[in-house]
Scaffold this motif. Structure first.
Motif, PDB file in Angstrom:
ATOM      1  N   UNK A   1     -41.750   7.768  11.504  1.00 27.10           N
ATOM      2  CA  UNK A   1     -42.260   7.097  12.704  1.00 27.10           C
ATOM      3  C   UNK A   1     -41.242   6.117  13.278  1.00 27.10           C
ATOM      4  N   UNK A   2     -40.446   5.517  12.416  1.00 24.12           N
ATOM      5  CA  UNK A   2     -39.503   4.486  12.857  1.00 24.12           C
ATOM      6  C   UNK A   2     -38.500   5.024  13.865  1.00 24.12           C
TER       7      UNK A   2
ATOM      8  N   UNK B   1     -37.028   4.024  19.312  1.00 22.45           N
ATOM      9  CA  UNK B   1     -35.861   3.161  19.186  1.00 22.45           C
ATOM     10  C   UNK B   1     -35.184   2.998  20.551  1.00 22.45           C
ATOM     11  N   UNK B   2     -34.521   1.856  20.769  1.00 21.45           N
ATOM     12  CA  UNK B   2     -34.494   0.647  19.939  1.00 21.45           C
ATOM     13  C   UNK B   2     -35.594  -0.330  20.327  1.00 21.45           C
TER      14      UNK B   2
ATOM     15  N   UNK C   1     -32.001  -6.626  17.406  1.00 20.93           N
ATOM     16  CA  UNK C   1     -33.286  -5.952  17.575  1.00 20.93           C
ATOM     17  C   UNK C   1     -33.528  -5.027  16.395  1.00 20.93           C
ATOM     18  N   UNK C   2     -34.773  -4.671  16.214  1.00 20.38           N
ATOM     19  CA  UNK C   2     -35.132  -3.736  15.149  1.00 20.38           C
ATOM     20  C   UNK C   2     -36.231  -2.811  15.644  1.00 20.38           C
ATOM     21  N   UNK C   3     -36.477  -1.764  14.893  1.00 20.88           N
ATOM     22  CA  UNK C   3     -37.544  -0.817  15.201  1.00 20.88           C
ATOM     23  C   UNK C   3     -38.452  -0.698  13.986  1.00 20.88           C
TER      24      UNK C   3
ATOM     25  N   UNK D   1     -56.443   2.662   1.413  1.00 22.89           N
ATOM     26  CA  UNK D   1     -55.199   2.912   2.114  1.00 22.89           C
ATOM     27  C   UNK D   1     -54.458   1.620   2.414  1.00 22.89           C
ATOM     28  N   UNK D   2     -53.164   1.706   2.326  1.00 26.05           N
ATOM     29  CA  UNK D   2     -52.319   0.560   2.620  1.00 26.05           C
ATOM     30  C   UNK D   2     -51.679   0.725   3.994  1.00 26.05           C
ATOM     31  N   UNK D   3     -51.155  -0.366   4.502  1.00 24.89           N
ATOM     32  CA  UNK D   3     -50.428  -0.343   5.764  1.00 24.89           C
ATOM     33  C   UNK D   3     -48.981  -0.687   5.455  1.00 24.89           C
ATOM     34  N   UNK D   4     -48.101   0.281   5.692  1.00 23.47           N
ATOM     35  CA  UNK D   4     -46.694   0.137   5.354  1.00 23.47           C
ATOM     36  C   UNK D   4     -45.861   0.128   6.634  1.00 23.47           C
ATOM     37  N   UNK D   5     -44.986  -0.862   6.745  1.00 22.76           N
ATOM     38  CA  UNK D   5     -43.999  -0.903   7.813  1.00 22.76           C
ATOM     39  C   UNK D   5     -42.648  -0.451   7.249  1.00 22.76           C
ATOM     40  N   UNK D   6     -41.908   0.340   8.018  1.00 26.32           N
ATOM     41  CA  UNK D   6     -40.490   0.554   7.749  1.00 26.32           C
ATOM     42  C   UNK D   6     -39.742  -0.120   8.895  1.00 26.32           C
ATOM     43  N   UNK D   7     -38.997  -1.165   8.571  1.00 22.52           N
ATOM     44  CA  UNK D   7     -38.275  -1.938   9.581  1.00 22.52           C
ATOM     45  C   UNK D   7     -36.793  -1.602   9.485  1.00 22.52           C
ATOM     46  N   UNK D   8     -36.249  -1.128  10.589  1.00 22.01           N
ATOM     47  CA  UNK D   8     -34.857  -0.685  10.633  1.00 22.01           C
ATOM     48  C   UNK D   8     -34.132  -1.471  11.721  1.00 22.01           C
ATOM     49  N   UNK D   9     -33.032  -2.151  11.363  1.00 21.96           N
ATOM     50  CA  UNK D   9     -32.271  -2.917  12.353  1.00 21.96           C
ATOM     51  C   UNK D   9     -31.496  -1.952  13.246  1.00 21.96           C
ATOM     52  N   UNK D  10     -31.557  -2.173  14.555  1.00 26.99           N
ATOM     53  CA  UNK D  10     -30.910  -1.276  15.517  1.00 26.99           C
ATOM     54  C   UNK D  10     -29.403  -1.519  15.578  1.00 26.99           C
TER      55      UNK D  10
END
Length: 422
Positions: free
Chosen positions: A161-162, A166-167, A146-148, A10-19
């Motif tokens: 999940x992202x 928020x935020x 900021x980001x989430x 299994x991998x660990x994936x981030x989804x980073x979204x700028x607020x």
């Protein structure tokens, strides 16, 4: 946060979204906007809000709302005109920061979000949660935004999940947690389920993501065609963990934007094409390149689930690098390609590059050789020195004024036909 149940595969994936990214960029550019209700839109009555600050959201102002209605519910609202060049520069800087400091396995999902594979990196920070918090702190400290972050073992769960904290927060949904964390959510919270799809699902007694996961997938295929199977897989937490790092934008000479609300507004689309042409030209100049092939990419609203893109390209006899040339070819490609449908994404790319002209190293305002430098090189040098695009050539100023006039006329209803124009 504990990933002890993670298997070796299994991998660990981030989804980073700028607020509130577009709004945040304008606040950084003009600090007097801080803590004030602000929305990104053209100032005309019928313009549509493309982004809103969190201060504005407290009043109910959000993307997709008309500027007229937004001002009605928030009279103190500040409207600022979209500036894709500003967003592109800020976005590129943050993504480069991620690439150089956290992980080189990055897939850009849009101008303000990216997937990041941190499977081999998180241990440096002690835990996954500590790495996530480190990223949140670093982005705020270095870029004043900021980001989430959404965390999971695949892309779709990270995406869902992202939105849960928020935020400026992070949230995880692992495969063994979907029953408790994913399934209770309303079906409209599933990525890829728009308003119309949600209504159709509700008519068939599918109200939550859990209902969507448990229904016979063949039934979904019957009512939604192929997207039904895609949604069924997503509701059951099944998606890829493979990132498309080759189309990350970190190495490509291209820019694209995904609209919060699909649009047929030709004035706004042309303005974005202009701004993206500007960004592409900047990247060509930085690499001392010209491009023989210019491509415009579109994704229509109805292709949201499949992410199917259509494109039109033109290959020229000689490489080009000026803004007016790139914009002219891009706009021509757009009108050859566009079929009148609602546009969700538009992009401009340069390829088939060659070092067929010489661009000097970073120009010093005090050492500009006016005798031997081209006008565009002089303009670039001054703007580089000022850190802003304050100076334009006469040709580029004419283009920008023409596009602003088209936007104004379109928004005021002075022309409203959807005929293709060149």
């Amino acid at each position: 946060m504990n990933f002890t149940k993670k298997s070796n595969s299994e991998k660990i994936i981030f989804l980073i979204d700028f607020d509130a990214f577009f709004a945040s960029c304008h606040i950084i550019e003009n600090p007097s906007y801080k803590n004030k209700p602000l929305a990104v839109a053209y100032s005309e009555k019928y313009s549509i809000i493309t982004a809103a600050s969190y201060s504005a959201r407290k009043f109910g102002v959000k993307a997709g709302l008309s500027a007229f209605k937004a001002i009605e519910i928030c009279p103190e609202l500040l409207l600022v005109k979209p500036n894709y060049s500003l967003y592109s520069k800020a976005s590129k800087a943050v993504f480069k920061f991620f690439y150089e400091n956290y992980s080189k396995r990055i897939e850009l999902a849009s101008i303000d979000e990216c997937y990041m594979d941190v499977t081999n990196e998180y241990k440096k920070y002690g835990s996954v949660s500590k790495m996530a918090q480190h990223i949140l702190n670093s982005v705020q400290e270095n870029f004043n935004i900021t980001c989430s972050i959404g965390i999971s073992t695949n892309k779709i769960l990270a995406k869902v999940a992202c939105d849960r904290n928020k935020p400026n927060g992070y949230f995880r949904i692992l495969p063994f947690e979907i029953e408790n964390k994913l399934w209770p959510l309303h079906v409209g919270k599933m990525f890829g389920v728009g308003t119309k799809t949600a209504l159709l699902l509700e008519k068939n007694n599918i109200n939550t993501i859990g209902d969507l996961a448990k229904v016979d997938k063949n039934f979904l295929i019957d009512i939604l065609n192929k997207p039904g199977l895609i949604l069924w897989n997503r509701a059951n937490g099944m998606d890829t963990d493979v990132l498309d790092i080759n189309f990350s934008g970190l190495k490509s000479l291209g820019s694209e934007v995904t609209f919060n609300q699909p649009t047929q507004n030709l004035g706004e689309i042309e303005q974005f094409i202009y701004d993206m042409s500007f960004a592409v030209r900047e990247r060509l100049l930085q690499r001392n390149l010209g491009a023989k092939t210019i491509t415009v990419v579109l994704r229509y609203q109805e292709a949201k689930l499949t992410k199917k893109r259509v494109s039109m390209q033109q290959t020229l006899d000689k490489p080009i690098h000026t803004l007016e040339d790139i914009f002219a070819v891009s706009k021509n490609n757009f009108y050859k390609l566009w079929d009148g449908s609602l546009v969700r994404l538009v992009g401009v790319r340069a390829s088939n590059t060659a070092k067929e002209y010489n661009v000097k190293h970073q120009l010093d305002l005090n050492k500009l050789d006016l005798k031997f430098s081209s006008v565009e090189k002089i303009v670039d040098g001054i703007n580089e020195k000022l850190h802003q695009d304050k100076l334009l050539t006469g040709a580029n100023l004419k283009i920008k004024l023409e596009e602003e006039e088209k936007v104004s006329k379109f928004q005021k209803g002075e022309f409203n036909d959807n005929k293709r124009r060149s």
